[in-house]
Design a protein around this motif. Structure first.
Motif, mmCIF file in Angstrom:
data_model
loop_
_atom_site.group_PDB
_atom_site.id
_atom_site.type_symbol
_atom_site.label_atom_id
_atom_site.label_comp_id
_atom_site.label_asym_id
_atom_site.label_seq_id
_atom_site.Cartn_x
_atom_site.Cartn_y
_atom_site.Cartn_z
ATOM 1 N N ALA A 63 0.763 -1.587 0.025
ATOM 2 C CA ALA A 63 -0.180 0.011 0.014
ATOM 3 C C ALA A 63 0.836 1.189 -0.020
ATOM 4 C CB ALA A 63 -1.276 0.138 0.932
ATOM 5 N N GLN A 81 -2.242 -2.902 -6.568
ATOM 6 C CA GLN A 81 -2.483 -2.074 -5.492
ATOM 7 C C GLN A 81 -0.598 -1.971 -4.210
ATOM 8 O OE1 GLN A 81 -4.856 -3.833 -1.727
ATOM 9 N NE2 GLN A 81 -5.575 -5.531 -2.476
ATOM 10 N N LYS A 108 -9.929 0.647 0.314
ATOM 11 C CA LYS A 108 -8.386 -0.697 -0.256
ATOM 12 C C LYS A 108 -9.838 -2.197 -0.850
ATOM 13 C CE LYS A 108 -4.627 -0.001 3.016
ATOM 14 N NZ LYS A 108 -3.996 -0.855 4.189
ATOM 15 N N ASP A 145 -3.921 5.049 7.286
ATOM 16 C CA ASP A 145 -5.096 3.634 6.953
ATOM 17 C C ASP A 145 -5.558 3.274 8.417
ATOM 18 O OD1 ASP A 145 -5.814 1.213 6.573
ATOM 19 O OD2 ASP A 145 -4.174 -0.050 6.564
ATOM 20 N N ASN A 177 -8.591 -8.145 -0.193
ATOM 21 C CA ASN A 177 -7.174 -7.317 0.051
ATOM 22 C C ASN A 177 -6.233 -9.143 -0.872
ATOM 23 O OD1 ASN A 177 -6.585 -4.883 0.283
ATOM 24 N ND2 ASN A 177 -7.058 -5.136 2.445
#
Length: 258
Positions: free
Chosen positions: A14, A258, A102, A57, A203
């Motif tokens: 990230a 990502q 995300k 985050d 994710n």
């Protein structure tokens, strides 16, 4: 115009994704400092006046980033990066500049940057109030995902760790789990919709079409397929082609990058 950023993110992928987007679309913006834990974030917030923007985050290695906001007056614009619940998103509408889900979409992050640039004045009151932080921490429940699945093969029951799952697929109203390596398949008592919306980490798992959800860890290769689609090779055998639906190709590429 140059902006100095505090980047709060504990996932290397990230971090790299955000940095790449900044270099491409906001080359004059500078990541002045980073934090990977609530402890580091708390220290950085003691000098928040040096930052023009905080990219933060929610879930860090040692807990929720909101814990670092307790007892601090946050006047620096904040863009939260999150994969979490509806309560959080509704709350953010009134307590931060923007939020980005995300896996991080390039276009969505750019829109958040544009929103920051549209601000004409420096806030005279805290952007994130102490009261909001306390309320958030009281009501917020961290999203958890399944770590293993109870599987059935004939009369035999066993457990399969999510790390060992190559993909899920549905056929004839039945959902199957396919193990990586061995290609063993088992029936599970969950629909693909349940897996996608509640049980799997977004994710790590992605629904490529109506019938398949794949585990990124076990993706081996991608190739162009008919009508703008993508054919995937997984670390497990399948009797049919595993294909990303055309309308999901762009999102899928962003997800794996990502």
């Amino acid at each position: 115009m140059t902006k100095h950023l505090l980047l709060v993110e504990d996932e290397p992928l990230a971090q790299a994704r955000i940095s790449a987007i900044l270099r491409k679309h906001r080359p004059s913006w500078v990541v002045a400092d980073t934090a990977q834990s609530t402890v580091e974030l708390s220290k950085a917030l003691d000098n928040q006046d040096v930052f023009d923007l905080i990219l933060c985050d929610i879930h860090l290695a040692d807990g929720l980033s909101f814990k670092a906001f307790q007892r601090k007056k946050i006047k620096t614009p904040v863009i939260f990066i999150t994969a979490y619940d509806e309560y959080a998103l509704q709350s953010f509408d009134h307590n931060c500049i923007d939020y980005v889900l995300k896996p991080i979409q390039e276009e969505r992050l750019i829109k958040a940057f544009e929103k920051v640039e549209s601000l004409n004045t420096i806030p005279t009151s805290p952007i994130i109030s102490v009261e909001f932080v306390e309320k958030f921490l009281q009501h917020y429940s961290q999203k958890t995902y399944k770590k293993r699945f109870l599987t059935k093969s004939g009369s035999k029951l066993s457990f399969t760790s999510v790390e060992n799952i190559a993909f899920f697929y549905a056929e004839g109203g039945v959902t199957f789990l396919v193990e990586s390596g061995s290609s063993n398949k088992f029936i599970i008592d969950h629909s693909l919709n349940e897996l996608e919306s509640d049980l799997l980490d977004p994710n790590k798992f992605y629904r490529i079409n109506r019938s398949f959800i794949i585990n990124l860890k076990n993706l081996m290769e991608m190739k162009p397929y008919h009508n703008g689609r993508l054919a995937l090779s997984m670390n497990a055998k399948c009797d049919e082609a595993i294909v990303v639906a055309r309308e999901r190709v762009n999102e899928f590429k962003s997800w794996i990058n990502q």
